[in-house]
Design a protein around this motif. Structure first.
Motif, PDB file in Angstrom:
ATOM      1  N   HIS A  99      14.838  27.340  66.296  1.00 51.34           N
ATOM      2  CA  HIS A  99      14.169  26.159  65.742  1.00 51.34           C
ATOM      3  C   HIS A  99      14.972  24.889  65.920  1.00 51.34           C
ATOM      4  CE1 HIS A  99      11.763  29.085  62.995  1.00 51.34           C
ATOM      5  NE2 HIS A  99      11.336  29.077  64.238  1.00 51.34           N
ATOM      6  N   GLY A 100      15.971  24.900  66.827  1.00 51.08           N
ATOM      7  CA  GLY A 100      16.741  23.697  67.132  1.00 51.08           C
ATOM      8  C   GLY A 100      18.018  23.602  66.320  1.00 51.08           C
ATOM      9  N   GLU A 101      18.664  22.440  66.427  1.00 42.77           N
ATOM     10  CA  GLU A 101      19.981  22.243  65.824  1.00 42.77           C
ATOM     11  C   GLU A 101      20.056  20.890  65.105  1.00 42.77           C
ATOM     12  OE1 GLU A 101      21.797  23.995  69.826  1.00 42.77           O
ATOM     13  OE2 GLU A 101      23.364  23.688  68.313  1.00 42.77           O
ATOM     14  N   LEU A 102      20.454  20.935  63.859  1.00 42.50           N
ATOM     15  CA  LEU A 102      20.477  19.746  63.003  1.00 42.50           C
ATOM     16  C   LEU A 102      21.441  18.692  63.541  1.00 42.50           C
ATOM     17  CD1 LEU A 102      19.444  18.544  60.348  1.00 42.50           C
ATOM     18  CD2 LEU A 102      21.207  19.840  59.140  1.00 42.50           C
ATOM     19  N   LYS A 103      22.521  19.125  64.206  1.00 39.16           N
ATOM     20  CA  LYS A 103      23.552  18.167  64.635  1.00 39.16           C
ATOM     21  C   LYS A 103      23.259  17.600  66.024  1.00 39.16           C
ATOM     22  CE  LYS A 103      27.481  19.569  61.831  1.00 39.16           C
ATOM     23  NZ  LYS A 103      28.868  20.097  61.844  1.00 39.16           N
ATOM     24  N   LYS A 104      22.015  17.858  66.504  1.00 36.65           N
ATOM     25  CA  LYS A 104      21.663  17.305  67.817  1.00 36.65           C
ATOM     26  C   LYS A 104      20.425  16.414  67.718  1.00 36.65           C
ATOM     27  CE  LYS A 104      23.977  20.607  70.717  1.00 36.65           C
ATOM     28  NZ  LYS A 104      23.942  21.976  71.219  1.00 36.65           N
ATOM     29  N   ALA A 105      20.371  15.436  68.639  1.00 38.20           N
ATOM     30  CA  ALA A 105      19.208  14.536  68.711  1.00 38.20           C
ATOM     31  C   ALA A 105      18.653  14.619  70.118  1.00 38.20           C
ATOM     32  CB  ALA A 105      19.641  13.110  68.419  1.00 38.20           C
ATOM     33  N   ARG A 106      17.379  14.253  70.260  1.00 34.90           N
ATOM     34  CA  ARG A 106      16.806  14.322  71.620  1.00 34.90           C
ATOM     35  C   ARG A 106      15.928  13.116  71.860  1.00 34.90           C
ATOM     36  NH1 ARG A 106      13.543  19.079  70.642  1.00 34.90           N
ATOM     37  NH2 ARG A 106      11.394  18.367  70.720  1.00 34.90           N
ATOM     38  N   SER A 107      15.854  12.746  73.146  1.00 35.97           N
ATOM     39  CA  SER A 107      15.056  11.583  73.544  1.00 35.97           C
ATOM     40  C   SER A 107      13.570  11.849  73.326  1.00 35.97           C
ATOM     41  CB  SER A 107      15.316  11.327  75.041  1.00 35.97           C
ATOM     42  OG  SER A 107      14.291  10.528  75.565  1.00 35.97           O
ATOM     43  N   THR A 108      12.837  10.830  72.880  1.00 37.11           N
ATOM     44  CA  THR A 108      11.377  10.986  72.758  1.00 37.11           C
ATOM     45  C   THR A 108      10.702  10.668  74.093  1.00 37.11           C
ATOM     46  OG1 THR A 108      11.410   8.744  71.855  1.00 37.11           O
ATOM     47  CG2 THR A 108      11.130  10.539  70.272  1.00 37.11           C
ATOM     48  N   GLY A 125      16.009   3.000  65.650  1.00 38.47           N
ATOM     49  CA  GLY A 125      16.798   2.083  66.486  1.00 38.47           C
ATOM     50  C   GLY A 125      17.877   2.804  67.271  1.00 38.47           C
ATOM     51  N   ASP A 126      18.174   4.066  66.893  1.00 38.02           N
ATOM     52  CA  ASP A 126      19.122   4.871  67.694  1.00 38.02           C
ATOM     53  C   ASP A 126      18.343   5.358  68.913  1.00 38.02           C
ATOM     54  OD1 ASP A 126      20.932   4.456  65.725  1.00 38.02           O
ATOM     55  OD2 ASP A 126      20.813   6.462  64.845  1.00 38.02           O
ATOM     56  N   ARG A 127      18.799   4.918  70.099  1.00 39.22           N
ATOM     57  CA  ARG A 127      17.999   5.158  71.297  1.00 39.22           C
ATOM     58  C   ARG A 127      18.739   5.994  72.344  1.00 39.22           C
ATOM     59  NH1 ARG A 127      13.772   2.303  70.521  1.00 39.22           N
ATOM     60  NH2 ARG A 127      13.797   0.503  69.132  1.00 39.22           N
ATOM     61  N   CYS A 128      17.956   6.643  73.200  1.00 38.05           N
ATOM     62  CA  CYS A 128      18.542   7.425  74.304  1.00 38.05           C
ATOM     63  C   CYS A 128      18.871   6.477  75.448  1.00 38.05           C
ATOM     64  CB  CYS A 128      17.554   8.491  74.761  1.00 38.05           C
ATOM     65  SG  CYS A 128      16.202   7.816  75.766  1.00 38.05           S
ATOM     66  N   GLU A 129      19.451   7.021  76.530  1.00 37.31           N
ATOM     67  CA  GLU A 129      19.873   6.159  77.657  1.00 37.31           C
ATOM     68  C   GLU A 129      18.672   5.506  78.337  1.00 37.31           C
ATOM     69  OE1 GLU A 129      21.234  10.069  78.535  1.00 37.31           O
ATOM     70  OE2 GLU A 129      21.189   9.576  80.683  1.00 37.31           O
ATOM     71  N   LEU A 130      17.470   6.030  78.070  1.00 37.76           N
ATOM     72  CA  LEU A 130      16.264   5.403  78.659  1.00 37.76           C
ATOM     73  C   LEU A 130      15.696   4.346  77.718  1.00 37.76           C
ATOM     74  CD1 LEU A 130      14.504   8.701  79.892  1.00 37.76           C
ATOM     75  CD2 LEU A 130      16.033   7.192  81.199  1.00 37.76           C
ATOM     76  N   GLY A 131      16.327   4.209  76.560  1.00 39.53           N
ATOM     77  CA  GLY A 131      15.892   3.186  75.607  1.00 39.53           C
ATOM     78  C   GLY A 131      14.830   3.649  74.636  1.00 39.53           C
ATOM     79  N   SER A 132      14.555   5.005  74.600  1.00 41.20           N
ATOM     80  CA  SER A 132      13.515   5.448  73.645  1.00 41.20           C
ATOM     81  C   SER A 132      14.165   5.969  72.360  1.00 41.20           C
ATOM     82  CB  SER A 132      12.681   6.581  74.272  1.00 41.20           C
ATOM     83  OG  SER A 132      13.398   7.788  74.137  1.00 41.20           O
ATOM     84  N   GLN A 133      13.408   5.923  71.285  1.00 47.70           N
ATOM     85  CA  GLN A 133      13.917   6.358  69.969  1.00 47.70           C
ATOM     86  C   GLN A 133      14.356   7.817  70.036  1.00 47.70           C
ATOM     87  OE1 GLN A 133      14.268   4.773  66.792  1.00 47.70           O
ATOM     88  NE2 GLN A 133      15.179   6.771  66.266  1.00 47.70           N
ATOM     89  N   LEU A 134      15.494   8.107  69.419  1.00 46.64           N
ATOM     90  CA  LEU A 134      15.951   9.502  69.317  1.00 46.64           C
ATOM     91  C   LEU A 134      15.276  10.179  68.139  1.00 46.64           C
ATOM     92  CD1 LEU A 134      19.789   9.068  69.952  1.00 46.64           C
ATOM     93  CD2 LEU A 134      18.126  10.175  71.468  1.00 46.64           C
ATOM     94  N   ARG A 135      14.981  11.476  68.309  1.00 47.24           N
ATOM     95  CA  ARG A 135      14.382  12.294  67.220  1.00 47.24           C
ATOM     96  C   ARG A 135      15.297  13.481  66.978  1.00 47.24           C
ATOM     97  NH1 ARG A 135       9.593  16.377  68.686  1.00 47.24           N
ATOM     98  NH2 ARG A 135      10.896  17.726  67.436  1.00 47.24           N
TER      99      ARG A 135
END
Ligand code: APR
Length: 232
Positions: A99-108, A125-135
């Motif tokens: 079911h994933g990992e709490l200490k990780k974020a991923r690009s939307t 406002g925390d964004r990935c290298e492509l500029g999209s919101q992290l989830r």
């Protein structure tokens, strides 16, 4: 080995469906579904930030440690429904998070872009290298469980299988029991009765994980020594 929230209960991490469980304080549809994320991403981010703050204070308990130590005797494969990292921090080396990992974020924008979260907070406002919101890098209700085929493959090679601290009410995780080879005994460690979706006999250890897991490992060692003696 399939573990659920119950194995982390004695580390102070709340389970989901016990009386003081997480799903008694929060509506799943608000904090653990794609619709909830679309509706109010700030609420979802704060829900997981709170989980991360709790995890930051938690330590692996005797059950996590016993499973890590068991790697000296067994080829232990842990398939966990938990998003905490307590198995890893206890020293387990083969952990698959369904079911994933709490200490990780991923690009939307691109789900293959996954990042470690420094600290406990992931905010708007925390964004990935492509500029999209992290989830949160977490599988929400209604989303695919990409690790399921690999998990089923692992279970199909098991000589012995155990469920520790799961109510086995969430699918597809609960269905893993059906992949256990007929020759492999099935152990369940839980202080409460759990209905296991299998017609097969199950060895039930009705204890908290910190007591039940060491007992289970003892029984597994006896089982294999017995087997070896018979095999000689
Ligand atoms: N030791 C062992 N088991 C325990 C302990 C303990 N100290 N305390 C509680 N348990 C047991 C409960 O009796 C219950 O059977 O742990 C189980 C917890 O069940 P749930 O709260 O339903 O957790 P889980 O089975 O992991 O939920 C599966 O549901 O909400 C989703 O994604 C979430 O991964 C989670 C999934």
């Amino acid at each position: 080995m399939l573990t659920g929230a119950g194995i982390s209960a004695e580390s102070g991490i709340r389970t989901f469906r016990d009386s003081d469980g997480l799903w008694h304080d929060h509506r799943i549809e608000d904090v653990a579904t794609p619709e909830g994320w679309q509706r109010n991403p700030g609420l979802v981010l704060e829900f997981y930030n709170q989980r991360r703050r709790e995890l930051h204070k938690a330590q692996p308990n005797a059950a996590h440690i016993a499973l890590a130590r068991a790697e000296e005797t067994f080829d232990v494969r842990i398939i966990t429904q938990n998003i905490d990292d307590l198995h890893e921090r206890a020293g387990s080396t083969k952990v698959l998070h369904l079911h994933g990992e709490l200490k990780k974020a991923r690009s939307t924008a691109d789900p293959s872009l996954i990042y470690d979260i420094e600290g406990t907070e992931l905010n708007l406002g925390d964004r990935c290298e492509l500029g999209s919101q992290l989830r949160p890098h977490i599988v929400w209700f209604g989303e695919d469980v990409p690790a399921m085929p690999l998990a089923a493959q692992i279970v199909q090679t098991a000589d012995v299988f155990a469920v520790v601290g799961s109510s086995l009410v969430v699918y597809p995780a609960a269905a893993l029991v059906q992949y256990v080879p007929p020759t492999a005994p099935i152990f369940v460690v839980d202080p409460k009765d759990v209905s296991v979706p299998t017609w097969r006999e199950v060895i039930f250890i009705k204890e908290k994980a910190s007591v039940g897991v060491p007992k289970m490992l003892e029984a597994m060692r006896d089982f294999f020594t017995e087997d070896k003696r018979k095999g000689e």
